[in-house]
Design an enzyme around this catalytic site. Structure first.
Site, PDB file in Angstrom:
ATOM      1  N   LYS A 244     -25.796 159.536 -13.699  1.00 38.88           N
ATOM      2  CA  LYS A 244     -26.213 159.194 -12.294  1.00 38.88           C
ATOM      3  C   LYS A 244     -26.095 157.829 -11.823  1.00 38.88           C
ATOM      4  CE  LYS A 244     -30.460 159.628  -9.425  1.00 38.88           C
ATOM      5  NZ  LYS A 244     -29.871 160.487  -8.367  1.00 38.88           N
TER       6      LYS A 244
ATOM      7  N   HIS B 165     -33.257 160.576 -15.463  1.00 41.70           N
ATOM      8  CA  HIS B 165     -31.972 161.134 -15.435  1.00 41.70           C
ATOM      9  C   HIS B 165     -31.033 161.080 -16.425  1.00 41.70           C
ATOM     10  CE1 HIS B 165     -33.847 161.783 -11.258  1.00 41.70           C
ATOM     11  NE2 HIS B 165     -33.169 162.824 -11.111  1.00 41.70           N
TER      12      HIS B 165
HETATM   13  P1  NAD Z   1     -20.925 164.431  -8.838  1.00 40.50           P
HETATM   14  O1  NAD Z   1     -20.517 162.650  -9.215  1.00 40.50           O
HETATM   15  O2  NAD Z   1     -20.823 165.357  -9.838  1.00 40.50           O
HETATM   16  O3  NAD Z   1     -20.330 164.831  -7.540  1.00 40.50           O
HETATM   17  C1  NAD Z   1     -19.869 163.952  -6.590  1.00 40.50           C
HETATM   18  C2  NAD Z   1     -18.838 164.664  -5.595  1.00 40.50           C
HETATM   19  O4  NAD Z   1     -18.638 163.612  -4.599  1.00 40.50           O
HETATM   20  C3  NAD Z   1     -17.466 164.927  -6.367  1.00 40.50           C
HETATM   21  O5  NAD Z   1     -16.639 166.053  -5.820  1.00 40.50           O
HETATM   22  C4  NAD Z   1     -16.934 163.772  -5.664  1.00 40.50           C
HETATM   23  O6  NAD Z   1     -15.183 163.902  -5.889  1.00 40.50           O
HETATM   24  C5  NAD Z   1     -17.348 163.263  -4.407  1.00 40.50           C
HETATM   25  N1  NAD Z   1     -17.112 162.229  -3.864  1.00 40.50           N
HETATM   26  C6  NAD Z   1     -16.309 161.857  -2.570  1.00 40.50           C
HETATM   27  N2  NAD Z   1     -16.418 160.739  -2.374  1.00 40.50           N
HETATM   28  C7  NAD Z   1     -16.912 160.090  -3.412  1.00 40.50           C
HETATM   29  C8  NAD Z   1     -17.114 158.619  -3.828  1.00 40.50           C
HETATM   30  N3  NAD Z   1     -16.825 157.970  -2.964  1.00 40.50           N
HETATM   31  N4  NAD Z   1     -17.903 158.459  -4.895  1.00 40.50           N
HETATM   32  C9  NAD Z   1     -18.316 159.526  -5.746  1.00 40.50           C
HETATM   33  N5  NAD Z   1     -18.123 160.816  -5.562  1.00 40.50           N
HETATM   34  C10 NAD Z   1     -17.372 160.875  -4.358  1.00 40.50           C
HETATM   35  O7  NAD Z   1     -22.586 164.121  -8.589  1.00 40.50           O
HETATM   36  P2  NAD Z   1     -23.504 165.270  -8.446  1.00 40.50           P
HETATM   37  O8  NAD Z   1     -24.289 165.313  -9.771  1.00 40.50           O
HETATM   38  O9  NAD Z   1     -23.051 166.513  -7.831  1.00 40.50           O
HETATM   39  O10 NAD Z   1     -24.517 164.641  -7.188  1.00 40.50           O
HETATM   40  C11 NAD Z   1     -23.991 164.378  -6.082  1.00 40.50           C
HETATM   41  C12 NAD Z   1     -24.887 163.747  -4.969  1.00 40.50           C
HETATM   42  O11 NAD Z   1     -26.061 164.769  -4.771  1.00 40.50           O
HETATM   43  C13 NAD Z   1     -25.603 162.568  -5.658  1.00 40.50           C
HETATM   44  O12 NAD Z   1     -26.088 161.585  -4.514  1.00 40.50           O
HETATM   45  C14 NAD Z   1     -26.944 163.089  -6.475  1.00 40.50           C
HETATM   46  O13 NAD Z   1     -27.805 161.850  -6.465  1.00 40.50           O
HETATM   47  C15 NAD Z   1     -27.245 164.130  -5.227  1.00 40.50           C
HETATM   48  N6  NAD Z   1     -28.281 165.075  -5.858  1.00 40.50           N
HETATM   49  C16 NAD Z   1     -29.279 165.705  -5.037  1.00 40.50           C
HETATM   50  C17 NAD Z   1     -30.287 166.595  -5.402  1.00 40.50           C
HETATM   51  C18 NAD Z   1     -31.039 166.956  -4.402  1.00 40.50           C
HETATM   52  O14 NAD Z   1     -31.817 167.992  -4.887  1.00 40.50           O
HETATM   53  N7  NAD Z   1     -31.166 166.435  -3.132  1.00 40.50           N
HETATM   54  C19 NAD Z   1     -30.137 167.154  -6.730  1.00 40.50           C
HETATM   55  C20 NAD Z   1     -29.027 166.659  -7.519  1.00 40.50           C
HETATM   56  C21 NAD Z   1     -28.157 165.600  -7.036  1.00 40.50           C
END
Ligand code: NAD
Length: 259
Positions: free
Chosen positions: A152, A148
């Site tokens: 991440k 990744h």
């Molecule tokens: P990102 O860091 O870009 O976004 C995270 C979001 O959560 C932001 O809007 C942030 O402000 C918010 N947030 C609120 N409280 C937080 C905290 N305590 N710490 C960090 N962020 C916080 O991440 P992303 O790439 O959008 O991924 C978000 C989640 O989704 C992750 O857990 C990732 O592993 C997961 N994900 C899942 C899939 C899937 O298919 N299931 C695919 C991609 C990502």
């Protein structure tokens, strides 16, 4: 379908918002995020802080969440206070055992779907990994390798763990009793039945997963590569449309995709 996006300013949240805005099935009601997350000028939908989100959440048919474990915990706390009856679709990874229990108790009052991965391909890979493990047994050593992007936060990925769970089911064991994250020093000879996990991090890799079945004279490698984050966002919206109006309980992508 009235949609609220949780973690709306994140990479996934923004992608879901962009796709939902162009999708006639959805009415985008707004986004929620933590205090201090970028405002509406940077993200093309109104963002409400979680503290002030009760009214917005009560109007939602479905909440799609891609945030972080602490934020999902807070969201579940608020929803379990009896706000509305929106279905919850969450893709947040890095959850602990207690979070799984909280999702299950939320499912007493609403439809809840958690998926480590929303792609059709990965969900098929999960089914294939279980079937392959059951057919080959523990004569074939299983090593799961994922890659990744450098930002991440959790490792191994939720998808790698879901693949490990599938292999463990195929072997009729509990993943926790055979899981081995990486190796270094002198771990000694590899125990039969161990399931190894290895996490590569770098650059802008969206997500690659490999399941190696390594035998004495032959190997099988199952591989999936995602090339666009919109894959997961589109999958979560497919799940959201399917979940709208469902009765209370837990659901999975297997249900949505009919796999
Ligand atoms: P990102 O860091 O870009 O976004 C995270 C979001 O959560 C932001 O809007 C942030 O402000 C918010 N947030 C609120 N409280 C937080 C905290 N305590 N710490 C960090 N962020 C916080 O991440 P992303 O790439 O959008 O991924 C978000 C989640 O989704 C992750 O857990 C990732 O592993 C997961 N994900 C899942 C899939 C899937 O298919 N299931 C695919 C991609 C990502």
């Amino acid at each position: 379908v009235g949609l609220v996006i949780s973690g709306a300013t994140g990479r996934m949240g923004r992608t879901v918002a962009r796709l939902a805005a162009a999708d006639g099935r959805f009415e985008l009601l707004g986004g929620i995020d933590r205090e201090g997350a970028p405002g509406s000028d940077e993200v093309p939908l109104p963002i409400t802080a979680i503290d002030a989100s009760a009214d917005l959440l009560s109007r939602a048919d479905v909440v799609v969440d891609f945030s972080a474990p602490p934020f999902l915990r807070e969201l579940l706390g608020r929803l379990s206070g009896g706000i509305g009856n929106a279905a919850l679709v969450t893709g947040t990874t890095g959850l602990e055992t207690a979070d799984e229990a909280a999702l299950s108790s939320a499912a007493d009052a609403r439809a809840v779907l958690r998926a480590a991965n929303f792609s059709v391909g990965v969900n098929l890979l999960i089914a294939l990994a279980e079937r392959t493990a059951a057919a080959l047994g523990t004569d074939f050593d299983v090593e799961i390798v994922e890659a990744h992007h450098r930002r991440k936060e959790d490792a191994p990925s939720g998808t790698a763990l879901a693949l490990g769970d599938a292999v463990a089911r195929g072997h009729n064991v509990d993943l926790a009793s055979v899981r081995q994250d990486g190796r270094s020093g002198r771990p000694g000879a590899r125990p039969t039945g161990e399931i190894g996990f290895h996490a590569l991090r770098g650059g802008d890799v969206i997500g690659d997963h490999h399941v190696h079945f390594i035998g004495e004279r032959e190997r099988i490698e199952l591989t999936h590569r995602a090339s666009d984050r919109a894959l997961f966002a589109a999958g979560s919206l497919h799940a959201a449309a399917w979940m709208a109006g469902r009765k209370t309980g837990r659901y999975s992508m297997t249900d949505v995709l009919g796999l």
